[in-house]
Scaffold this motif. Structure first.
Motif, PDB file in Angstrom:
ATOM      1  N   ARG A  78       0.776  -1.048  -0.011  1.00 56.51           N
ATOM      2  CA  ARG A  78       0.151  -0.049  -0.141  1.00 56.51           C
ATOM      3  C   ARG A  78       0.802   1.387  -0.055  1.00 56.51           C
ATOM      4  O   ARG A  78       0.669   2.291  -0.623  1.00 56.51           O
ATOM      5  N   TRP A  79       1.833   1.370   0.919  1.00 52.46           N
ATOM      6  CA  TRP A  79       2.655   2.472   0.971  1.00 52.46           C
ATOM      7  C   TRP A  79       3.623   2.893  -0.131  1.00 52.46           C
ATOM      8  O   TRP A  79       3.899   3.916  -0.278  1.00 52.46           O
ATOM      9  N   THR A  80       4.148   1.331  -0.708  1.00 56.48           N
ATOM     10  CA  THR A  80       5.198   1.580  -1.853  1.00 56.48           C
ATOM     11  C   THR A  80       4.116   2.086  -3.011  1.00 56.48           C
ATOM     12  O   THR A  80       4.697   2.903  -3.734  1.00 56.48           O
ATOM     13  N   LEU A 104       4.053   5.848 -12.076  1.00 59.34           N
ATOM     14  CA  LEU A 104       2.639   5.640 -12.066  1.00 59.34           C
ATOM     15  C   LEU A 104       2.074   4.257 -12.515  1.00 59.34           C
ATOM     16  O   LEU A 104       1.185   3.725 -12.055  1.00 59.34           O
ATOM     17  N   VAL A 105       2.890   3.782 -13.503  1.00 58.47           N
ATOM     18  CA  VAL A 105       2.500   2.404 -13.966  1.00 58.47           C
ATOM     19  C   VAL A 105       3.075   1.371 -12.713  1.00 58.47           C
ATOM     20  O   VAL A 105       2.334   0.435 -12.461  1.00 58.47           O
ATOM     21  N   GLU A 106       3.903   1.451 -12.193  1.00 59.45           N
ATOM     22  CA  GLU A 106       4.524   0.654 -10.954  1.00 59.45           C
ATOM     23  C   GLU A 106       3.371   0.787  -9.770  1.00 59.45           C
ATOM     24  O   GLU A 106       2.716  -0.208  -9.372  1.00 59.45           O
ATOM     25  N   SER A 110       0.563  -2.177  -8.286  1.00 59.43           N
ATOM     26  CA  SER A 110       0.126  -2.283  -6.711  1.00 59.43           C
ATOM     27  C   SER A 110      -1.002  -1.871  -6.540  1.00 59.43           C
ATOM     28  O   SER A 110      -1.888  -2.681  -5.795  1.00 59.43           O
ATOM     29  N   PHE A 111      -1.744  -0.958  -7.184  1.00 55.41           N
ATOM     30  CA  PHE A 111      -3.245  -0.683  -6.781  1.00 55.41           C
ATOM     31  C   PHE A 111      -3.961  -2.002  -7.006  1.00 55.41           C
ATOM     32  O   PHE A 111      -5.216  -2.404  -6.736  1.00 55.41           O
ATOM     33  N   LYS A 119      -8.060   4.113  -6.856  1.00 51.88           N
ATOM     34  CA  LYS A 119      -6.938   4.560  -6.932  1.00 51.88           C
ATOM     35  C   LYS A 119      -6.400   4.189  -8.482  1.00 51.88           C
ATOM     36  O   LYS A 119      -5.530   4.772  -9.113  1.00 51.88           O
ATOM     37  N   GLN A 120      -6.791   2.722  -8.872  1.00 52.84           N
ATOM     38  CA  GLN A 120      -6.694   2.189 -10.212  1.00 52.84           C
ATOM     39  C   GLN A 120      -7.148   3.417 -11.245  1.00 52.84           C
ATOM     40  O   GLN A 120      -6.412   3.887 -12.083  1.00 52.84           O
TER      41      GLN A 120
END
Length: 179
Positions: A78-80, A104-106, A110-111, A119-120
């Motif tokens: 989440r925080w990453t 942003l892609v990374e 994660s999202f 968030k996605q």
């Protein structure tokens, strides 16, 4: 004389806002414990980064990168993701679109792992905007279409409209007005 009066009024209006931001940063930094790495401490770093993003982008990047480092240390997906989103957003502000899109892609990956649809969608919109400015219209178009799809799935009219408007902008730039 008239210009000086307007300038004085402008300074008097901006000064309190600037002081309020500075006080907010100071109060957040007072809460910061540099000996402790936790989700709360990472959140404080990111809050400071977002506040500084309007006045001192370099300092904002320092805080966002520190948050990313700490998020990696505690292994928080989440925080990453939140830190990468912040860094990508800051690079976007600077117009460094390739690096912004990369972060942003990374963050998006994660999202997706976290199943955070909201968030996605917002991250996809930012990715699409960066690819739009890089003139990679096909990639931008895919991201904007995905934003509209998320909007439909979430029953979020704002996302639907944002995705459609951005899609129309892409078509306008590639001269496909009939699309």
């Amino acid at each position: 004389m008239h210009h000086r009066t307007l300038l004085l009024i402008l300074v008097l209006l901006i000064l309190p806002v600037s002081q309020a931001r500075s006080q907010k940063v100071d109060s957040l930094m007072a809460l910061r414990d540099t000996t402790l790495i936790s989700a709360e401490q990472i959140d404080l770093q990111l809050q400071v980064a977002y506040i500084l993003s309007t006045t001192d982008i370099r300092a904002a990047l320092v805080h966002a990168n520190r948050a990313l480092k700490e998020a990696d240390e505690i292994g928080s997906v989440r925080w990453t993701a939140e830190a990468k989103l912040a860094i990508g957003t800051l690079y976007d502000f600077l117009g460094i679109n390739v690096d912004a899109a990369e972060y942003l892609v990374e963050a998006l990956a994660s999202f997706e792992e976290l199943n955070d649809s909201a968030k996605q969608a917002s991250t996809m919109m930012q990715i699409g905007n960066n690819y739009f400015y890089l003139k990679q219209f096909d990639t931008a178009l895919k991201k904007f279409s995905q934003v509209s799809e998320f909007g439909r799935a979430l029953n979020d009219t704002s996302l639907i409209i944002s995705g459609l408007n951005a899609t129309a902008a892409v078509y306008g730039n590639i001269s496909k007005m009939d699309s």
